[in-house]
Design a protein around this motif. Structure first.
Motif, short mmCIF file in Angstrom:
data_model
loop_
_atom_site.label_atom_id
_atom_site.label_comp_id
_atom_site.label_asym_id
_atom_site.label_seq_id
_atom_site.Cartn_x
_atom_site.Cartn_y
_atom_site.Cartn_z
N GLY A 29 0.82 -1.21 0.00
CA GLY A 29 0.00 0.00 0.00
C GLY A 29 0.84 1.25 0.00
N GLY A 33 1.04 3.97 -3.04
CA GLY A 33 0.77 5.38 -2.78
C GLY A 33 1.95 6.26 -3.14
N MET A 36 2.18 6.60 -6.90
CA MET A 36 1.17 7.52 -7.43
C MET A 36 1.55 8.97 -7.14
SD MET A 36 -2.36 5.52 -6.45
CE MET A 36 -3.32 6.91 -7.03
N SER A 37 1.96 9.24 -5.90
CA SER A 37 2.36 10.59 -5.54
C SER A 37 3.54 11.06 -6.37
CB SER A 37 2.69 10.66 -4.05
OG SER A 37 3.15 11.93 -3.67
N VAL A 174 -4.05 12.51 -4.24
CA VAL A 174 -3.08 11.50 -3.80
C VAL A 174 -3.45 10.97 -2.42
CG1 VAL A 174 -0.67 11.13 -3.13
CG2 VAL A 174 -1.21 12.39 -5.22
N ALA A 177 -6.19 8.62 -2.77
CA ALA A 177 -5.66 7.35 -3.29
C ALA A 177 -4.99 6.55 -2.19
CB ALA A 177 -4.67 7.63 -4.43
N TYR A 178 -4.23 7.25 -1.32
CA TYR A 178 -3.62 6.58 -0.17
C TYR A 178 -4.70 5.92 0.68
CZ TYR A 178 1.37 7.69 -0.01
OH TYR A 178 2.72 7.72 -0.24
N GLU A 180 -7.71 4.99 -0.14
CA GLU A 180 -8.33 3.86 -0.81
C GLU A 180 -7.42 2.64 -0.80
OE1 GLU A 180 -9.31 5.25 -4.68
OE2 GLU A 180 -10.96 6.54 -4.01
N VAL A 181 -6.14 2.89 -1.02
CA VAL A 181 -5.18 1.77 -0.98
C VAL A 181 -5.15 1.15 0.41
CG1 VAL A 181 -2.73 1.18 -1.10
CG2 VAL A 181 -3.77 2.61 -2.87
#
Length: 494
Positions: A29, A33, A36-37, A174, A177-178, A180-181
């Motif tokens: 995770g 993250g 993505m960031s 971001v 997204a973190y 959600e991950v």
């Protein structure tokens, strides 16, 4: 949590699997993250680097395809609105042109740069790329990226172009997204907890069952059996324990039978001997019959002494206290000498001895004293269980690196169901407790088997009801020893 929780196989496997699963999911995770960031930040930085070059082109290049100053200003405002940013063009004397997307940039637009700050910006790298873009947080209100590029005219830095981009929304995306991950990781952890618990329970259940059943074995209950598991290792262990239980059960049955037999065989003659001696003492048996009954008492004494000696021999062999004294000797010669010790009994039973040696001499490496005992025990059984006027066959022959010794009698044979057990301790083919001239202790062949095993050799039995029995054992073949002369006499040296 109990202090001994992690001492069980189940808890250790569960804790290990859970720890590894949780750690890997959380790590994955965080990595996703971070990737993505990093991707978002690299994209935004690259956008600044690209757009700052376009801004410089629009503002300073009079040969731009965009006509007129108003068109350039309009294009700069469009770029600022597109990126929700702020464009500053600062000259060396402090004059500044600014193009912003909204009022949120007022705080930065009201800043007046000192000569020192302008000089520092003029000394920035002239070839702006994504690595030169800096991240800045403005008083907790929003986050931005800042790109700075000096403008060089005739080798002299005259202006500085600065481009600010608001990345607050990008950082929020971001962060989402973190979240959600991490949520997916949490769900995966919960599912893995169930899967790991179920798998660990299935893996350890067979061993817990084995432990419970082994405790029953320790209490003497050999009837229960371990169920066969689907786990290969547990299956092999269960099969081994079940085989052990079968052997222990058979051994226990044999032991009880032996105890009953020996108790009867000792008690009966002792009672008779005691009766004979008391009768002689009180005169019930007259002096003229003393010799007869003393002979009976001595015969029973010798039989019981033989039983005790067999027990002691077997105990010494099984405890490993009887060390092998290996030497090279002629097995044919040892067979001849052993037969001589049975000469009286052979003559008494009028037996015919048929000896066939494939070669005059066969040298073997073994303990001659123990092999002599093997020969005596087998030949004694052959004579004991063979009718009078029958033939005893003894043969030796070589195959590969072993010498084979075969002893065949003409007795009544051994029932098929008894053949696998004749080498077991205390096993007797005849089940009657009443002593006869053919009865034994059931230890002779067990001693033979232990001696042959100690030599790392094999012994087999072939027998059929009414057709006699054939015992065949192997010995390690040895080269013919060299002759040596000592004190004028000839002897074989090893």
């Amino acid at each position: 949590m109990r202090k001994d929780f992690l001492r069980t196989l189940f808890s250790r496997m569960l804790a290990t699997y859970m720890g590894l699963t949780l750690g890997l999911l959380l790590l994955s995770g965080l990595i996703v993250g971070a990737l993505m960031s990093g991707f978002v930040m690299r994209q935004e930085k690259q956008n600044i680097a690209n757009e700052i070059s376009i801004v410089t082109e629009l503002y300073f290049n009079t040969k731009s395809p965009i006509a007129g100053e108003s068109a350039s200003i309009q294009e700069l405002n469009t770029i600022a609105r597109h990126y929700d940013g702020l464009i500053q063009i600062i000259s060396v004397d402090g004059a500044m042109a600014q193009y912003a997307s909204g009022s949120k940039w007022n705080e930065i637009m009201d800043v007046h740069y000192s000569e020192e700050e302008i000089s520092r910006m003029l000394n920035a790298v002239s070839d702006l790329d994504a690595s030169s873009v800096r991240f800045t947080q403005i008083k907790g209100n929003f986050y931005m990226l800042t790109g700075t590029k000096p403008v060089i005219t005739d080798g002299v830095a005259t202006h500085v172009v600065r481009f600010y981009i608001d990345i607050t929304d990008a950082r929020g995306a971001v962060g989402m997204a973190y979240a959600e991950v991490m949520l997916v990781s949490l769900i995966a952890v919960l599912l893995s907890v169930i899967a790991v618990y179920y798998t660990t329970a299935r893996l350890t259940r067979p061993f817990m069952e084995i432990n419970e059943i082994v405790q029953k074995y320790a209490k003497g209950d050999y009837n229960v059996r371990i169920p066969i598991s689907s786990v290969e290792e547990a299956t092999q262990l269960a099969v081994s324990f079940n085989n052990m239980a079968d052997q222990l059960k058979d051994l226990e049955a044999t032991r009880r039978s032996f105890v009953a037999n020996v108790s009867h065989e000792l008690r009966s003659p002792l009672t008779s001997m005691k009766g004979f001696l008391e009768a002689m003492q009180d005169g019930t048996i007259g002096p003229e019959e003393h010799e007869k009954y003393i002979g009976i008492v001595l015969s029973e004494t010798r039989r019981m002494a033989g039983m005790v000696n067999d027990l002691l021999d077997l105990a010494r062999i099984e405890s490993g206290k009887t060390a092998l004294k290996l030497e090279i000797f002629d097995i044919n010669e040892l067979i001849r000498r052993t037969l001589i010790t049975f000469e009286a009994r052979i003559y008494e039973h009028q037996m015919e001895i048929d000896v066939k040696f494939a070669q005059e001499q066969y040298y073997v490496e073994a303990d001659s004293a123990q092999i002599s005992q093997v020969l005596r025990n087998i030949i004694d059984n052959a004579i004991k269980y063979s009718p009078d006027n029958t033939k005893l066959r003894i043969a030796t022959y070589a195959m590969r690196r072993e010498i084979y010794v075969s002893i065949q009698d003409s007795g009544q044979g051994i029932p098929e169901e008894d053949v696998p057990h004749v080498f077991d301790r205390f096993y007797k083919v005849e089940k009657a407790h009443t002593p006869t001239k053919q009865s034994g202790t059931g230890l002779g062949l067990s001693i033979v088997k232990r001696i042959i095993d100690q030599h790392n050799q094999t012994i087999t039995l072939k027998s059929a009801k009414g057709k006699g029995s054939t015992f065949t054992f192997t010995l390690k073949r040895a080269p013919i020893p060299k002759r040596s002369t000592t004190d004028g006499g000839k002897k074989y040296g090893t």
